[in-house]
Write a protein that holds these residues in place. Sequence first.
Motif, PDB file in Angstrom:
ATOM      1  N   GLU A 142       3.035   2.505 -16.698  1.00 23.72           N
ATOM      2  CA  GLU A 142       2.596   3.334 -15.561  1.00 23.72           C
ATOM      3  C   GLU A 142       3.775   4.057 -14.937  1.00 23.72           C
ATOM      4  N   ARG A 151       0.890  -1.179   0.000  1.00 25.30           N
ATOM      5  CA  ARG A 151       0.000   0.000   0.000  1.00 25.30           C
ATOM      6  C   ARG A 151       0.913   1.210   0.000  1.00 25.30           C
ATOM      7  N   ASP A 206       5.642  11.235  -4.171  1.00 26.94           N
ATOM      8  CA  ASP A 206       5.498   9.889  -3.581  1.00 26.94           C
ATOM      9  C   ASP A 206       6.208   9.775  -2.225  1.00 26.94           C
ATOM     10  N   ARG A 253       1.058   7.580  -2.985  1.00 21.66           N
ATOM     11  CA  ARG A 253       1.393   8.208  -4.261  1.00 21.66           C
ATOM     12  C   ARG A 253       0.938   9.652  -4.234  1.00 21.66           C
ATOM     13  N   VAL A 272      -2.204   3.692  -3.008  1.00 18.65           N
ATOM     14  CA  VAL A 272      -2.536   2.814  -4.118  1.00 18.65           C
ATOM     15  C   VAL A 272      -1.954   1.436  -3.784  1.00 18.65           C
ATOM     16  N   ASP A 273      -2.714   0.386  -4.025  1.00 16.17           N
ATOM     17  CA  ASP A 273      -2.236  -0.965  -3.745  1.00 16.17           C
ATOM     18  C   ASP A 273      -1.548  -1.556  -4.972  1.00 16.17           C
ATOM     19  N   TYR A 274      -0.406  -2.210  -4.739  1.00 12.27           N
ATOM     20  CA  TYR A 274       0.306  -2.896  -5.818  1.00 12.27           C
ATOM     21  C   TYR A 274       0.669  -4.286  -5.336  1.00 12.27           C
TER      22      TYR A 274
END
Lengths: 256, 225
Positions: free
Chosen positions: A49, A6, A112, A9, A20-22
Motif C-alpha cells: 500500500e 485516523r 496527505d 489521506r 483512513v484508519d490504521y
Amino acid sequence: MNLTLRVWRQKGPQDKGGFVDYPAKDVSPDSSFLEMLDRVNEELESRGEEPIAFDHDCREGICGMCSMMINGYPHGLEKGTTACQLHMRHFSDGQTITIEPWRVKPFPIVRDLITDRTAFDRIIQAGGYVSVNTGSAPEANMIPISKEIADAAFDVAACIGCGACAASCPNGSAMLFVSAKVTHLNGLPQGEPELLERTRRMVEQMDAEGFGNCSNHRECEVACPKEIQMRNISKMNRDFIRSSVLSRVFGTNGKS
Amino acid sequence: MSWVSTFYGSSIGKKTIVAVTGAIMVLFLIGHMLGNLQVFAGPGTATEPAKLDEYAELLRFEIGILWAIRVALITTVVLHIITVVKLRAENSAARGQNYAVRHYQRANAFSRSMFWGGLALFAYIVYHILHLTAGVAHANLFEHGHVYANVIRSFQQPLIAGVYVVATVCLYFHLFHGVVSLFQTLGVSHPRHLQAVEKFGHALAAIIVIGFASVPIGVLLGVVK
Ligand code: FES
C-alpha cells in the motif's frame, strides 16, 4: 501499546481527500511520533500500500518540517515540542489519534500531511535579510550588542518557520511568524537601518499571500513549538505604524 | 495621501483603525455612563427640573456642536464595523477546510464573541437611539425633552429594562477583549504588563457596565421613581 490512527489521506492538491484508519501495533512508549509513523509506513509498504506522506528532516526540532495537527493540537499537546520531538509515552494504550495536515489557505496540501509552505519563504525574501557589503569578513566584535538585545534576538531567532502559528489561528493569521522574523532583525544594530522598509515589505507580502488578521485569540502562542511570544506582534504593529504612517506624515524615519 | 489607502489596505492598518475607533467609543461610553448616573439625583421638584433633564438640556446648548459630535460618533461606529467586516472576510478566506478535531487552548468566550456580540451591540444601539433619542420605538412612553420621565416610564417595563441589561452583558464581553486587544494592536503591550492590562480591561469593562446597568436595574427595583 496499541493505537488507532485516523490519518488524512489526499492523493494530490486537487484530490478531495478523507480519513483512513490504521492500526499502530506494539508501539514503544520511547519512540517518537514520527518513528511510530515510520513503522506504520513500513507495514503499509510491505502490504504493497501507499505509505502516509509526511514532511520531516532534522528530527531534532530545529528544521520545522514536521508539521501536523495531532488530535486537534498543532505538533500535539506537549508544550514547546515539535511533532518529531513528541514521544509516544504521552499517549495511552488503545487511544485513537487523529492526524491532519495544516489547514490554512496559503499552505496548499501537496499530499496527505504535506503542505506547501513556500508562502513563508516569499515573506522572508520580501525583507527578512540584512544588506551587507561584501569583502573580507568583518571583525567579530566590531559592533557591540548588549546582552538584553542579543537575548531578545535569540528568543525570536528560535522560530523554525513550521507554520503552527498560522495553522492554529482561528483567523488563519501568520503574524506570529512574521513578527518573529521582523523583530529578530529590527532589534539588532545590523538590521536597524532597514527597519522601515523591512517591516512594510514583509507585512505587505504576508497580506498578499492571503493570510488572515490577528484578533488576539492567542492560540499561536501556545501552539508555537519554540514558544515565541505575541509581544513580537505588538512590536511589529508598532514598527509598521511607524513605517507606514509616522514616517509618511513627518517625513522622518518615524522615530520622533 | 496614497499612503492612507495603502495603510488601510494592509492587515495592520485595518487593525489599527479598529483599535483607534474602539478607543474613541470607549471614551464616549465613559462620558455617557457618567451622565446617566444623574438619574439617581431624582425627579427634581415643582420648581426645579430633574438633574438628568438639566444635563440633557446642557448637551443641547448649541445644536450645531451636538450634531457635529453625533456625526463624528456615527462615522466612528460605521468605520469600526466596515473595517471589522473586511477583516473578517479576509480571515474566512485565509482559513482552509475546518479541522475534524481541534481543541482551542486560549481562544475563549471573550475573543470568540467579538463579531456576533459586536453586531448584537450595534442592533441594540440602533434600538436604543430609536427608543430614547428619537422616541419612535415606544412612542407611547416617550415625551420629547423629558428625559428623566422617559427613562423611568420605560424601565418600569421589565421587558425593556431586560433588553438593556442583556445589552450591558454583551458590552462587558466586547469591552474586555477590545480594551486588552487595543494595547496589543497599537503596539504598547508587553508580557510583563499583560496581566495588568487584562486586569485593567476587566476593571474598565466592569465599571462601565455596572454604571450602565444600574439605571434600568435601579428603576426596576424602585430605587428611583
Ligand atoms: S523534523 Fe525538523 S523540526 Fe521536526
